[in-house]
Each structure stands twice: as C-alpha cells, then as structure tokens.
Write a protein that holds these residues in place. Structure first.
Motif, PDB file in Angstrom:
ATOM      1  N   GLN A 195       0.845  -1.198   0.000  1.00  0.00           N
ATOM      2  CA  GLN A 195       0.000   0.000   0.000  1.00  0.00           C
ATOM      3  C   GLN A 195       0.871   1.235   0.000  1.00  0.00           C
ATOM      4  OE1 GLN A 195      -3.086  -0.063   2.926  1.00  0.00           O
ATOM      5  NE2 GLN A 195      -3.368  -2.259   2.742  1.00  0.00           N
ATOM      6  N   ALA A 196       2.075   1.070   0.500  1.00  0.00           N
ATOM      7  CA  ALA A 196       3.120   2.097   0.517  1.00  0.00           C
ATOM      8  C   ALA A 196       4.366   1.384   1.007  1.00  0.00           C
ATOM      9  CB  ALA A 196       2.755   3.243   1.454  1.00  0.00           C
ATOM     10  N   PRO A 197       5.541   1.899   0.694  1.00  0.00           N
ATOM     11  CA  PRO A 197       6.757   1.210   1.175  1.00  0.00           C
ATOM     12  C   PRO A 197       7.055   1.562   2.630  1.00  0.00           C
ATOM     13  CG  PRO A 197       7.193   2.588  -0.771  1.00  0.00           C
ATOM     14  CD  PRO A 197       5.879   3.008  -0.215  1.00  0.00           C
ATOM     15  N   GLN A 198       6.034   1.812   3.407  1.00  0.00           N
ATOM     16  CA  GLN A 198       6.168   2.322   4.769  1.00  0.00           C
ATOM     17  C   GLN A 198       7.215   1.587   5.607  1.00  0.00           C
ATOM     18  OE1 GLN A 198       4.485   4.981   6.073  1.00  0.00           O
ATOM     19  NE2 GLN A 198       5.672   4.743   7.941  1.00  0.00           N
ATOM     20  N   GLN A 199       7.023   0.284   5.749  1.00  0.00           N
ATOM     21  CA  GLN A 199       7.929  -0.431   6.648  1.00  0.00           C
ATOM     22  C   GLN A 199       9.321  -0.544   6.049  1.00  0.00           C
ATOM     23  OE1 GLN A 199       6.260  -3.623   9.128  1.00  0.00           O
ATOM     24  NE2 GLN A 199       4.415  -3.436   7.864  1.00  0.00           N
TER      25      GLN A 199
END
Length: 583
Positions: A195-199
């Motif tokens: 969903q996003a490269p957040q981690q």
RNA sequence: GGCCUGGUAGUUCAGUUGGUUAGAACGCUGCCCUGUCACGGCAGAGGUCGACGGUUCGAGCCCGUUCCAGGUCGCCA
C-alpha cells in the motif's frame, strides 16, 4: 540521408527554404482540392504542411487520416501563410510519399478534432493508444515526465538516494484493502502488493541509510475518486534519519514549491502556513482547506444557542460571513439551503442580511443585545450576509466546511491561477470510532507528541501526533509523520488502540524486531505524484494525467483486466473458485 | 454498498402528449474543385434507440428488472 526523417514536424522554418528534407509522422488532415492536396503531417513535436501536386495523386490515393507516412520533398515558402503554427510560413512539396503504417479501420473517435466533442470516457480508455494521440492528454503525459524529472533532481540535490523496495511483499496491517498475489511455491500463502513502502523505508533508516526516496508505486484496493486513482498510484516516498518534523517540512517545501514554480502556470504562493488540525477544522471545516477561498467559519454557539429559535438550541452553531452578501436574493439562500440539506445532510440553513438592520430567516429571533455580540464576533458590517449551520458537535464543522466550499463556488470567490499551500500539523493520535472504540486516527507508526509521558498520563483523545499533511488548493498533496521508533512507546501506543504486545510483534514483525537494534529517530512523508501532476496540469480528473488509467470500477478497459484465467493457472497457484463466483 | 445523472448512426447530441420511413453536426465513401489550413460543392452509406420483460391498437418516449458508464457519499491508517 536518414532513413525516416531529417527533421521533426515542428522545426522547419524560412531558414530551411530550398532544402531537401524527409519527414515522418501521422496524417492529421487531408485537404483535397482536386489537382492538388494538402496534408497536415503531425509528429509529437508539431505539424508541417505537405503539398501534393497532380503527378503524385495516384500514389497518394490510399493515404487515410491517422496513417503514418514518410515524405521526401523540398521546403518552400508558402504562398499563403498560416501564422497560427510555428512552421506556417513554409511547406514541403512532396516528391515521394511512402505509407509506413496504414490506418485502415474506422476510428472510434476523431483525433485532435476541432469539434468540441467530449468523447465518452470509457471509449477513450478502451482506445487509450489513440486517445493519447490527442494533443491535450499527450502534453499532460509529457508534462508528467518533466515533473518526475524535477522531483528527482530536487531530491538528488538534497542528497537523498533512490532505493527500490519490493513489489511482492507481505500483507500489511495498514488501513486499506490489500491486493493479494497467490504463491505457487507455497500453497495457501499470498504476497500482497504494498500500500506504501512504509515499513521498508523505516527499515532502511535502521539500516543506516541517511536519506531515502523513491517514486514508488502504491496499491490499494479501494474505490476511486475523481482525484484518486483506483488500485494503483505513485508517491514520492521519502524518509530521513535523525530528523524532526521541521526537517521534513523543509524538504517538502523545497521539493514541492520548486516543482510547482518550475512547471505550474500561475502564481505559486511561497508562504506555506502551518495550521494545527483542530484550527483547520474550526476555521475551514476540513483538514484540507482550500486557502484560495477567503471565507472563514466562526463558532457562534455561545451567542446564538440560547435563542428562542429551536433549531439552534443545544447545538453547535457555526457562522460564515459573506462580505457584501446582502445583495444576494432570497432565492439564492433558498437554493443554497436546498443544497446544504440534500447534499451535505444538514437539517437546514439559517441566514441573515445586514441591510438597514437585520433581515432573513432568523432575524426575528435576534435581540438587539445578541445582534451586537454577533456582529462584533464575526466582524460583520452593513451590506454583509451571514449563514448559520447548527448541528451536533461532530457534524457542524464538517457541514460548515461544505457550505464554505459551495459558497466559494457559487459566489465565484475562489482565486484563479494561484497555488496556495499549507501544512496541517498536530493531528490527533487517536479518534473515537462510531462504536465508541479508540482507534488510531491516521497512522499508527507516528510518534505521539510528548512521548511516553503523554501516553501514560493523558486522555488518549487529547494526545497529538507528530503527523502532518501538505495541502494545496483543497487537495491533500502529501502526508507524513515523525515515526515512533521506540519499542516501549510503540507497545503502549498500540495498547491504547486495543492491541497487545504480541499483536504488534506479529503485525510489524520485522520493524518491531529491528527497533531493538539501535534505531535512529526518523521521519518522512510521501507526496502523491499523480495529484501533483493533476494540479500543475490544471486537470480535475486524475485519469487525465495517467497514461493508462483504470476506470471507476478499477478495470483496465484496454487490456481487459482483471480477467478470468485458465484452470491450469488456478491449479498452479492452488486456488479453487467458489462455484457461485465463477464466470 | 447508498444516492444522483446518463446510455439513440463511427463520434457528440436532438427527438414535441406515446402515432407515417428515428434527425443534425462532425467523421466515413464516391464524384467535382490548384492555395487550403474548421477548405468548399454535390451525392451516398451508416441505427437491435444498452439488454430483458410489461402496459398499449401502437413504445426511442410510460412502468419494472438488469447491465454499463460518470459524479458523489461510505471507504481510503
């Protein structure tokens, strides 16, 4: 001589008169005058007029609109010039013409037509490869490329490095639905598209990369909006170690303002104000206020909730002053009221005009004393008008925000050709759900302001987060946060939202584990690339700035995706369809 | 998922109270035209009126169902 072309279709001018040239492009228009004809030859860069004399008539009979052809000929000065186009003073007299790619099918719609026809969007999407020949959208895609280039230049200048992160990853506990990809090698298990490269970006900080960025594809299985691409979109994702909120906002300002200044038509307001979330809700009824709209919402509950007027009693009352609004007709307020009730879900709309005293729907309830307080509070003067919204605490601001936007539109108050930015800061860490449960308001990865101290000692709903949005003209352009990198604070923060330590370890395994190995405080943000291009291009629909967008139902009408697959493919990934869902 | 709007020629649209052979513009085809650039003129082809069912002597039009598309709300940490 070059095989296909010596020049592009935009570059021949009077300087080139007498030259033998070769041009290739699309036939945009044929004007047949009998013994001679003119062809407007188009390539990506421009248009050059080709003249075909009688002796070439036979060999050019087959040429159709939108075919690709190659023309050899001589540049001559025109007898009658066309100053509307750059090459309008010359033309090329064809000596030889070859058809390179014939267009032998009826076009589903006209391309670069002078008719002002808005072709149905699903047809445009099905034939996107033709739609993209249209000047307007073609230019949007070229603009997008330039903007991407600038974004990279700006980030590189600030010493960010570009790192790519996986597309096939694990399902994450973030807010939206994941797109799942079945694993062939591991029956019953699935990848998810990020969903996003957040981690990943946070893990890059743990890994010691100082400043990371990426123009990252993000995937969310949610319904689209006019300003939100269904399924997939791109973010300029970045993260910085040993960084504070101010450091990130500085980067956002630099990259976004420079990009707008370079590419946007119109004024770019370089003064980016910081508005606390609660203030934004109070003044604008929205966490993404359009600052081009001069109207401001005032809370007049203390003045008006004691009126005889029953609709105001025990309600929160919001007022919007309309400068010189007294000239509006009763009809205007009636229409507005209808909109507010039907579209915004308000119970009604009260209004007052200040002209020779008070007029309007609630004038008779206003005592002289109340009138004085009211006028003082909202700074109204003769010839102004005021509208009022009364509702429960949760709804009043939101509805007033909707009224503010609609008034701006109807009274044509929105400034033109200007980009006004602001940062919305101090988002609440938690919110109360409809069921009365405490949830993360925004992003569970963000650091609560005050750290452990406030987590332990405050009412959760009063805790603010180091979390911020960048807003431009009513659109959320970017979102970010100082991340919570402290394991203990993280556990406590999640505890409040109803998660155990084990939940956290399970959901954010890698991230949580990594944080026990020496983590730099870090912060970042992610501006939405599609939306930036949309704003700069002056489009109101995000699909106009995406080369191959999906439609409202998340279908790719051109490639026919999603689509059924063979039983063999299903077997390979160990998937059995429910019979009721087979097509 | 809710609500709103729409679906008629290749395209964009019009279509009266339900009534003869469903129209226009652009595009397309053919013929005429040597200075056009929104070229012009003449002729022509092109329609399962989204689909199914109903009301009616008769439906593009009214009713029901359904499909498709766009907008909007929910949703999108």
């Amino acid at each position: 001589m070059q095989q296909y072309r010596t020049h592009n279709c935009n570059e021949l001018t009077k300087e080139n008169i007498g030259m033998q040239v070769k041009l290739s492009g699309w036939v945009q228009k044929i004007r047949n005058l009998g013994k001679m004809k003119f062809i407007d030859l188009r390539d990506e860069l421009g248009i050059t007029q080709i003249v075909i004399s009688d002796d070439l008539q036979d060999s050019t009979k087959e040429i159709t609109t939108e075919s690709t052809i190659m023309v050899c000929g001589e540049v001559v000065e025109r007898q009658s010039k066309n100053y509307k186009i750059k090459t309008g003073e010359i033309e090329v007299i064809a000596k030889q013409i070859n058809i390179l790619g014939k267009c032998n099918t009826v076009l589903p719609f006209e391309i670069n037509s002078n008719e002002q026809n808005d072709v149905r969007e699903d047809l445009r999407l099905e034939y996107r490869f033709l739609d993209l020949r249209n000047d307007k959208i073609h230019k949007n895609i070229l603009l997008r490329s330039k903007i991407l280039q600038t974004l990279r230049e700006e980030m590189n200048k600030m010493e960010f490095i570009e790192i790519q992160t996986p597309i096939l990853t694990s399902s994450s506990p973030e807010g939206a639905r994941d797109f799942l990809v079945p694993s062939r090698l591991h029956p019953g298990e699935f990848y998810a598209l990020p969903q996003a490269p957040q981690q990943f970006k946070q893990l890059l900080m743990v890994a010691g990369f100082n400043k990371y960025y990426q123009i990252a594809p993000c995937f969310r299985d949610e319904d689209p909006r006019a300003d939100r691409s269904p399924g997939e979109f791109y973010q300029l994702d970045f993260e910085m170690s040993f960084a504070t909120q101010d450091d990130v906002l500085k980067v956002l300002e630099t990259v976004i303002l420079n990009t707008f200044r370079k590419h946007a038509k119109g004024t770019v307001d370089l003064n980016v104000s910081r508005i606390p979330y609660l203030e934004a809700i109070e003044k604008y009824g929205s966490d993404k206020p359009d600052l081009r709209n001069p109207l401001i919402i005032e809370d007049v509950t203390s003045i008006l909730s004691n009126l005889e007027f029953r609709a105001f009693q025990n309600k929160i009352v919001k007022a919007i002053k309309i400068p010189n609004g007294a000239s509006q007709t009763r009809k205007f307020f009636d229409n507005l009221s209808e909109y507010v009730v039907e579209e915004l879900g308000a119970k009604g709309l009260a209004w007052l005009k200040i002209e020779n005293g008070l007029n309007g729907s609630i004038a008779k309830f206003i005592t002289p004393c109340v009138e004085k307080d009211l006028i003082e509070k909202i700074g109204a003067k003769e010839a102004d008008a005021v509208v009022f919204i009364a509702d429960d605490k949760e709804k009043a601001s939101k509805i007033a925000g909707g009224v503010r936007i609609e008034l701006g539109k109807r009274l044509n108050l929105i400034e033109k050709d200007v980009f006004r930015f602001c940062f919305i800061v101090d988002f609440p860490m938690y919110e109360l759900s409809d069921e009365g449960i405490i949830n993360f308001n925004h992003n569970p990865f963000s650091m609560p302001q005050g750290g452990m101290e406030s987590i332990l000692n405050s009412n959760p709903l009063d805790i603010l987060a180091f979390q911020y949005d960048m807003v431009c003209n009513g659109y959320e352009l970017a979102s970010g946060a100082v991340r919570n990198h402290d394991q203990d604070v993280m556990i406590k923060a999640f505890e409040i939202a109803g998660y155990t330590k084990e939940d956290v370890e399970k959901k954010f395994g890698a991230l949580f584990k990594a944080f026990s190995y020496g983590t730099p405080p870090h912060a970042g943000a992610a501006p939405g690339v599609d939306r930036i291009v949309m704003l700069i291009a002056g489009e109101e629909n995000i699909r106009e700035v995406i080369a191959f967008p999906k439609n409202k139902k998340a279908r790719d009408l051109m490639m026919k995706a999603p689509s059924a697959v063979t039983q063999k493919q299903l077997d390979e990934v160990h998937i059995a369809l429910k019979t009721s869902e087979k097509k």
